[in-house]
Design an enzyme around this catalytic site. Structure first.
Site, mmCIF file in Angstrom:
data_model
loop_
_atom_site.group_PDB
_atom_site.id
_atom_site.type_symbol
_atom_site.label_atom_id
_atom_site.label_comp_id
_atom_site.label_asym_id
_atom_site.label_seq_id
_atom_site.Cartn_x
_atom_site.Cartn_y
_atom_site.Cartn_z
ATOM 1 N N GLY A 1 0.854 -1.185 0.000
ATOM 2 C CA GLY A 1 0.000 0.000 0.000
ATOM 3 C C GLY A 1 0.885 1.229 0.000
ATOM 4 N N THR A 2 0.374 2.315 -0.542
ATOM 5 C CA THR A 2 1.237 3.495 -0.677
ATOM 6 C C THR A 2 0.781 4.665 0.189
ATOM 7 O OG1 THR A 2 0.069 3.919 -2.754
ATOM 8 C CG2 THR A 2 2.205 2.872 -2.906
ATOM 9 N N THR A 3 0.191 5.685 -0.365
ATOM 10 C CA THR A 3 0.122 6.971 0.326
ATOM 11 C C THR A 3 -1.101 7.159 1.223
ATOM 12 O OG1 THR A 3 1.284 7.870 -1.587
ATOM 13 C CG2 THR A 3 0.369 9.445 -0.024
ATOM 14 N N LYS B 1 -7.284 1.123 2.414
ATOM 15 C CA LYS B 1 -6.131 1.336 3.281
ATOM 16 C C LYS B 1 -6.456 2.086 4.560
ATOM 17 C CE LYS B 1 -3.299 1.945 -0.869
ATOM 18 N NZ LYS B 1 -2.365 2.844 -1.558
ATOM 19 N N ALA C 1 3.583 5.000 -7.752
ATOM 20 C CA ALA C 1 2.962 3.994 -6.890
ATOM 21 C C ALA C 1 1.671 4.483 -6.252
ATOM 22 C CB ALA C 1 3.943 3.564 -5.805
#
EC number: 3.4.25.1
Length: 281
Positions: free
Chosen positions: A53-55, A86, A228
């Site tokens: 998972g990113t931001t 997320k 990403a």
């Protein structure tokens, strides 16, 4: 066999024996192999490839805090999932946004939710927001072995402090080190760009509507420079997850509300591709 170790009915005696108010302590004593950090990984060379998972971004406003995340998960240079979730409620007055190894992060969030629920049932009261942040720090620290093998989990924790009557944000590193952030924070691969956007747009007198718009602006900027991070995907109707926590508790914006904010930001970006220079509205 002693009375305190004898099973009664269908429940093992362990469930009926007085002990710690921590679910993690209970699990560590009776079934430690179920804790994510205690699992043995097969021998491997190099970093293990897994969806990440990113931001995640968060911003405070008078009366509460907003926590939001993009929807993209990546694995190397590939998009592993376009609509991953997320951001999760931790309890009635707090939430967790995950960055890092997606599978482990989701599992840690579920364990954290159980930890807070277990404490409340045993003690008859909720942990303070500070106490919740400390419990999450302990969980992250227990995952250090996995993190050293490339399976790190670095969440962002936000909530409404009922004692101080304001929203607060806590960030972490892979060792479980905890820092309280002032006004806004970001974590994940696009965090540098998101933080820059929030620094530009933040004001002390933001309304709730302006705060939710700000986090979408920040996620848009992160997606613009970080491959990403996924921006609002109008074609697939995939929009950021946006949550608001106030004295009334946790609330996740509906898909319709999130889409309206995202479309508004996209329309303004057609006129100003690099985003607003100062005020949001």
């Amino acid at each position: 066999m002693e009375a305190n170790t004898r099973s009664t009915g269908r429940l093992p005696a362990a469930f009926l024996t007085p002990g710690s108010a921590s679910f993690m302590d209970f699990l560590s004593e009776h079934q430690p192999e179920l804790l994510p950090g205690n699992r043995q990984l097969p021998p491997t060379k190099g970093v293990i490839e897994a969806p990440h998972g990113t931001t995640i971004v968060s911003v405070t406003f008078p009366g509460g805090v907003v926590l939001a995340g993009d929807r993209r998960a990546t694995m190397g240079n590939m998009i592993a999932q376009r609509d991953i979730e997320k951001v999760f409620p931790a309890d009635e007055y707090s939430a967790v946004g995950i960055a890092g190894t997606a599978g482990l992060a989701v599992e840690m969030v579920k364990l954290f939710q159980l930890e807070l629920e277990h404490f409340e049932k045993v003690e008859g009261a909720q942990l303070s927001l500070e106490g919740k942040a400390n419990r999450l720090s302990t969980m992250i620290r227990s995952n250090l072995g996995m993190a050293m093998q490339g399976l790190a989990v670095v969440p962002l924790f936000a909530g409404y402090d009922l004692d101080r009557e304001k929203g607060r944000i806590f960030s972490y590193d892979v060792t479980g080190g905890r820092s309280e952030e002032q006004n806004y924070a970001a974590t994940g691969s696009g965090s540098i760009f998101a933080r820059g956007a929030m620094k530009k747009l933040f004001r002390d007198d933001l309304s709730e509507a302006e705060a939710t718009t700000l986090v979408v602006q920040a996620l848009y900027d992160a997606a613009d420079d970080d491959s990403a991070t996924g921006g609002p995907d109008v074609a697939r109707r995939i929009y950021p997850i946006i949550t608001v926590i106030t004295e009334n508790g946790f609330r996740r914006l509906s898909e319709e509300e999130a889409s309206q904010i995202a479309r508004s930001v996209l329309e303004r970006r057609l006129e100003q591709p690099d985003g607003p220079r100062a005020a949001l509205l």
